[in-house]
Design a protein around this motif. Structure first.
Motif, mmCIF file in Angstrom:
data_model
loop_
_atom_site.group_PDB
_atom_site.id
_atom_site.type_symbol
_atom_site.label_atom_id
_atom_site.label_comp_id
_atom_site.label_asym_id
_atom_site.label_seq_id
_atom_site.Cartn_x
_atom_site.Cartn_y
_atom_site.Cartn_z
ATOM 1 N N ARG A 3 0.820 -1.216 0.000
ATOM 2 C CA ARG A 3 0.000 0.000 0.000
ATOM 3 C C ARG A 3 0.851 1.262 0.000
ATOM 4 N N LYS A 4 2.130 1.137 0.354
ATOM 5 C CA LYS A 4 2.969 2.309 0.533
ATOM 6 C C LYS A 4 3.300 2.979 -0.805
ATOM 7 N N LYS A 5 3.652 4.250 -0.730
ATOM 8 C CA LYS A 5 4.002 4.975 -1.949
ATOM 9 C C LYS A 5 5.298 4.463 -2.559
ATOM 10 N N VAL A 6 6.184 3.961 -1.716
ATOM 11 C CA VAL A 6 7.391 3.309 -2.210
ATOM 12 C C VAL A 6 7.402 1.895 -1.641
ATOM 13 N N GLY A 52 12.019 -5.773 -7.521
ATOM 14 C CA GLY A 52 11.034 -4.851 -8.062
ATOM 15 C C GLY A 52 10.847 -3.683 -7.124
ATOM 16 N N ILE A 53 10.680 -2.519 -7.695
ATOM 17 C CA ILE A 53 10.403 -1.335 -6.893
ATOM 18 C C ILE A 53 9.285 -0.553 -7.569
ATOM 19 N N THR A 54 8.349 -0.080 -6.751
ATOM 20 C CA THR A 54 7.211 0.685 -7.250
ATOM 21 C C THR A 54 7.158 2.013 -6.502
ATOM 22 N N TYR A 55 6.926 3.070 -7.260
ATOM 23 C CA TYR A 55 6.830 4.402 -6.673
ATOM 24 C C TYR A 55 5.493 5.007 -7.076
ATOM 25 N N GLN A 56 4.740 5.468 -6.087
ATOM 26 C CA GLN A 56 3.435 6.088 -6.317
ATOM 27 C C GLN A 56 3.498 7.524 -5.796
ATOM 28 N N PRO A 57 4.016 8.451 -6.607
ATOM 29 C CA PRO A 57 4.174 9.827 -6.114
ATOM 30 C C PRO A 57 2.856 10.548 -5.877
ATOM 31 N N THR A 58 1.826 10.200 -6.655
ATOM 32 C CA THR A 58 0.497 10.784 -6.471
ATOM 33 C C THR A 58 -0.529 9.675 -6.591
ATOM 34 N N ASN A 118 1.732 5.892 -11.134
ATOM 35 C CA ASN A 118 2.380 4.702 -10.590
ATOM 36 C C ASN A 118 3.528 4.320 -11.521
ATOM 37 N N ILE A 119 4.728 4.150 -10.952
ATOM 38 C CA ILE A 119 5.921 3.800 -11.734
ATOM 39 C C ILE A 119 6.552 2.558 -11.111
ATOM 40 N N SER A 120 6.873 1.572 -11.923
ATOM 41 C CA SER A 120 7.500 0.358 -11.388
ATOM 42 C C SER A 120 8.566 -0.148 -12.341
ATOM 43 N N ILE A 121 9.585 -0.782 -11.766
ATOM 44 C CA ILE A 121 10.645 -1.417 -12.549
ATOM 45 C C ILE A 121 10.984 -2.735 -11.883
ATOM 46 N N SER A 122 11.118 -3.788 -12.700
ATOM 47 C CA SER A 122 11.327 -5.139 -12.170
ATOM 48 C C SER A 122 12.430 -5.842 -12.956
ATOM 49 N N PRO A 123 13.677 -5.760 -12.496
ATOM 50 C CA PRO A 123 14.777 -6.449 -13.182
ATOM 51 C C PRO A 123 14.910 -7.910 -12.724
#
Length: 873
Positions: free
Chosen positions: A651-654, A678-684, A688-693
């Motif tokens: 649920r967190k923004k990061v 994987g990291i997801t960032y929800q600034p607003t 929603n931005i995510s990257i999964s290497p």
């Protein structure tokens, strides 16, 4: 075999013994609705202000489902339901003492982000299927078709309905209008439906229910409460027509001399989808010249074992109501119906001269398809699918000459599926029949002309569905030319040419094959902390499903058993703990004992909503009939696998996740090492931005390379491979409002492999790895830059050769999609797809391959606009 038999017997015995236990059922709640009659329907604006809502009382008293089941929730919830001849009307009063903390995250439809309310209707009242409608505090809609008693939620179902929300000092409110034409129900004077209402309180990660469903319940839909008061509902014969128009422009690097690669292409296309309600519970879906241009591309993958890679269906026409046609007869992806066979890539390829260029269609054109599906009041589920795909030609040009060559024949596909409930909906029996008929012409004799499959399945549940027995049996029959059936016998799925197989052999004069398969399973599905199951699966050597189904490997008998444990209440620092112990063994129809495997895994969710998943697997017996591609049965060394994954609060923004898998065989025979993050960032709330290497390494001392002959004897050549793969998926989602969104997806994929220490198989089932193969010495093998030459008897003459199997596969794919649902059910898509695929230098590193084959290359681009309009009559 004796031990596995004892395990299964113990499980089946315990089912019968524990089935005699008497346990308390949760009482069913009842909500009684009322018709608004001739009164004016409420305006759907989210404010619940009209007097008409006073016709019924608020219903509340929700109970917590998670994390602490059967306790009062942090915040209470109330709802009302009204109806008229055309619609259901639902009002939610979602109480919250801290309305400023309500989370209003935006997403595309079916995003299920932030605070939300769900209402589920089991309108067939079959205790297995339901329709789910979700509205978030931000006004985003979600809808799913539920099947298999809650084991399957199909997000592809997109009915037309209406909703609005509002936030006030008491919490938030929502109003919904659901046309009865979007639901399915039988005809009767008074309808009784299953009903469930669920709330998610996002900041507490808490879910509460109107009808309590214990965590150890045997299902979901079967435990619903009931909706009463639906009187004299008139059948709603739904008619929807949705035409589409598409314009597409492609650009790509120009290829000198190739008339088909001149730098760009432009096309305009159109088609039609229709949905016709034959009765209120049976629907006909039609599509003419469908287009799937906005569908996300498949992820890149490499198959070192030679088997076909399974990719999930993503085309809307085939995904919707997919569960009706499914017939998963065994395990994994084995299924009598795999819809991606329809419209597949052409299976033929043109014969080109040195001066000719060919243009082969990417997919086969679907001329039309129709689905007739639904479920009657008496529990008869019906699914019929018919589709025709066109002849496809490769266009060939060379010099001043033009010609066409057939690469895919005219083909008809048919699927018929029936299931009948009985025993108060606790049991069902069903059947399926599929047919594939091709009009074989020209040079396509290698394809099977006809393929038929049939099967029956059943499930019986007792003791309030806590215990069950289920199974199926299937039959396949394929026909074709001698060439086609010989190729079938020799394919990796069958391998009748195996040199050590006494039960099968290739018959070049056969023109048909008939095979069988099936599954028998029994277990405990609910009540208490422990559940278990056990069963058998078989696939005969002649079983063939891959014309319209999916089958990885035939010739197998499998025994399996599973034991599961879960906590029913939060424990210590954990919200949830689930553990599984599983075991299986396999045999072939020649009586060979091929595999034994044990697995243990545990999933835990902490009170801070972090989670972890750990496990261990041991394979003390691994024999393969397919590794040497028609050669003798091959033994792999014992394998040990362990894994660990963890993630932070979603649920967190990061938030982030990380995990690894480590596989290691004895004597370093082979291994598999994978790290993913994987990291997801929800600034607003809208972005929603995510990257999964991912990075993996797959070494193997006996990776199959080729088969050669020496003095009349077969030589099975393997080598030591070092396969390394790196990929990263990148997603950016921006929701401007609930009906307008932008999505970006990109995935670079690089896989390279280098082979050394080439060898020939000596004793394929020896207990010691070093006795299974014999390395070529320096005076036996030489390399000229492209090909390896083997002088096995060292007489100075090459006895056989094989090409260098090293490879470097590089791919980049991306999609940028703007989706606007300008009115319910009607959409506009703007799509930009970009990508390229190439083969790099295996000697380059992964980073260098990424730079050369992706960053420095000119990509292919596709720009398209697609508009649909949904007419509802």
């Amino acid at each position: 075999m004796k031990n596995t038999f004892i395990i299964v017997v113990c499980i089946l015995t315990s089912i019968l013994v524990q089935g005699q236990e008497i346990e308390n059922k949760v009482p069913k709640r009842i909500y009684t609705t009322q018709s608004i009659g001739a009164n004016k329907a409420p305006e759907i604006d989210g404010f619940i202000k009209e007097d008409i809502w006073s016709l019924v009382e608020w219903q509340g008293d929700f109970i917590e489902r998670s994390p602490d089941e059967n306790t009062p929730p942090t915040q209470q919830t109330k709802f009302k339901i009204l109806y008229d001849d055309k619609n259901l009307y639902i009002a939610f009063r979602v109480l919250d003492t801290e309305p400023d903390k309500i989370v209003k995250r935006l997403s595309r439809r079916d995003g299920f982000e932030g605070d939300y309310m769900e209402i589920h209707f089991d309108s067939y009242h079959d205790f297995r299927t339901a329709f789910s409608f979700t509205v978030t505090a931000a006004g985003v809609k979600g809808d799913e078709a539920i099947s298999e008693n809650g084991n399957n939620f199909d997000e592809s179902w997109n009915p037309i309905w209406y909703t609005k929300t509002n936030i006030d000092l008491e919490g938030w409110t929502a109003e919904l209008k659901i046309p009865l034409s979007q639901l399915r129900f039988g005809k009767s004077e008074e309808q009784i439906w299953g009903l469930q209402v669920m709330r998610r309180l996002f900041r507490e990660e808490e879910r509460s229910l109107w009808q309590r469903i214990p965590k150890d319940a045997p299902g979901w839909v079967s435990e619903f409460g009931e909706l009463h008061g639906l009187l004299n509902l008139k059948p709603q014969k739904q008619i929807e027509i949705q035409p589409f128009l598409l314009a597409q422009y492609d650009t790509y690097p120009k290829e000198d001399g190739n008339p088909f690669r001149d730098g760009d292409d432009f096309s305009i296309n159109g088609g039609l989808d229709a949905k016709i309600g034959i009765t209120n519970d049976l629907t006909l879906d039609l599509t003419v010249n469908p287009d799937f241009g906005q569908v996300e591309a498949d992820p890149a993958a490499i198959s070192l074992d030679g088997f076909e890679i399974f990719f999930r269906e993503q085309r809307p026409f085939f995904v919707e109501n997919k569960n009706i046609y499914d017939f998963e007869f065994a395990d994994n992806q084995d299924n009598l119906f795999f819809s991606r066979r329809i419209g597949r890539q052409p299976q033929g390829y043109p014969n080109l001269s040195n001066v000719e260029f060919g243009d082969v269609p990417i997919n086969t054109t679907i001329l039309g398809a129709a689905k007739f599906s639904g479920k009657t009041k008496n529990g008869l589920s019906i699914g019929i699918l018919e589709s025709v795909t066109a002849k496809e030609y490769a266009e060939i040009k060379g010099g001043d000459k033009k010609r066409k060559e057939l690469v895919e024949p005219l083909t008809n596909y048919f699927v018929g599926r029936l299931q009948k409930d009985f025993n108060e909906r606790n049991s069902f029996i069903g059947g399926i029949f599929t047919a594939t008929n091709r009009k074989i012409e020209g040079n396509l004799d290698f394809l099977r002309e006809k393929a038929y499959t049939g099967g029956i399945d059943f499930k019986h549940q007792w003791k309030d569905r806590k215990y069950y027995a289920e199974g199926n049996m299937i039959l396949s029959h394929v026909q074709g030319s001698k060439e086609a059936i010989t190729l079938t016998q020799e394919s990796l799925t069958h391998l009748f040419q195996r040199v050590d197989a006494s039960h099968v052999s290739v018959d070049p004069n056969r023109t048909s094959l008939t095979g069988t398969g099936g599954k028998i399973e029994a277990g405990k599905a609910g009540s208490g902390n422990w559940n278990y199951s056990g069963g058998f699966i078989w696939r005969s050597p002649e079983l063939e499903l891959n014309d319209i189904g999916f089958l990885r490997q035939a010739d197998e008998i499998k025994q399996y058993a599973d034991l599961n444990y879960k906590i029913l209440k939060p424990f210590g620092n954990f919200r949830d703990i689930r553990s599984n112990f599983g075991q299986f063994s396999t045999y072939d129809f020649d009586g060979n004992y091929n595999r034994l495997q044990f697995r243990w895994s545990t999933y835990g969710e902490f009170k801070n909503n972090w989670w972890t998943d750990i496990g261990f697997m041991y394979k003390p017996r691994i024999y393969s009939n397919t590794t040497l591609r028609g050669g003798p049965r091959f033994r792999f060394s014992d394998e040990y696998i362990n894994w660990w994954f963890f993630g932070t609060d979603s649920r967190k923004k990061v938030r982030f996740r990380f995990g690894y898998i480590i596989s290691q065989a004895k004597q370093n025979h082979f291994g598999f090492y994978k790290v993913e993050a994987g990291i997801t960032y929800q600034p607003t709330n809208a972005l929603n931005i995510s990257i999964s290497p991912e990075y993996s390494r797959n070494p193997n001392k006996t990776q199959y390379v080729n088969e050669k002959s020496f003095n009349g004897d077969a030589r099975y050549i393997t080598g030591e491979i070092d396969n390394r793969t790196f990929s990263t998926s990148i997603r950016i989602n921006y929701a401007i409002n609930p009906n307008l969104s932008i999505q970006y997806y990109a995935e670079p994929f690089i896989s390279k492999a280098n082979y050394t220490n080439f060898n020939q198989i000596a004793d394929p089932v020896a207990s010691d790895l070093n006795d299974r193969y014999q390395l070529y010495t320096d005076d036996q093998i030489s390399y000229d830059g492209t090909t390896y030459h083997v002088d096995e008897n060292r007489n100075g003459t090459t006895d056989y050769s094989f090409r260098n199997p090293d490879f470097a596969y590089v791919q980049f794919r991306s999609n940028l999609v703007l989706r606007w649902e300008y009115i319910p059910g009607s959409e506009i898509f703007l799509v930009w797809s970009q990508g390229n695929t190439g083969f790099g230098d295996p000697e380059d590193g992964l980073g260098e391959s990424l730079n050369k084959e992706i960053l420095q290359e000119t990509p292919d681009n596709t720009y398209l606009i697609k508009a649909t309009f949904r007419y509802v009559f």
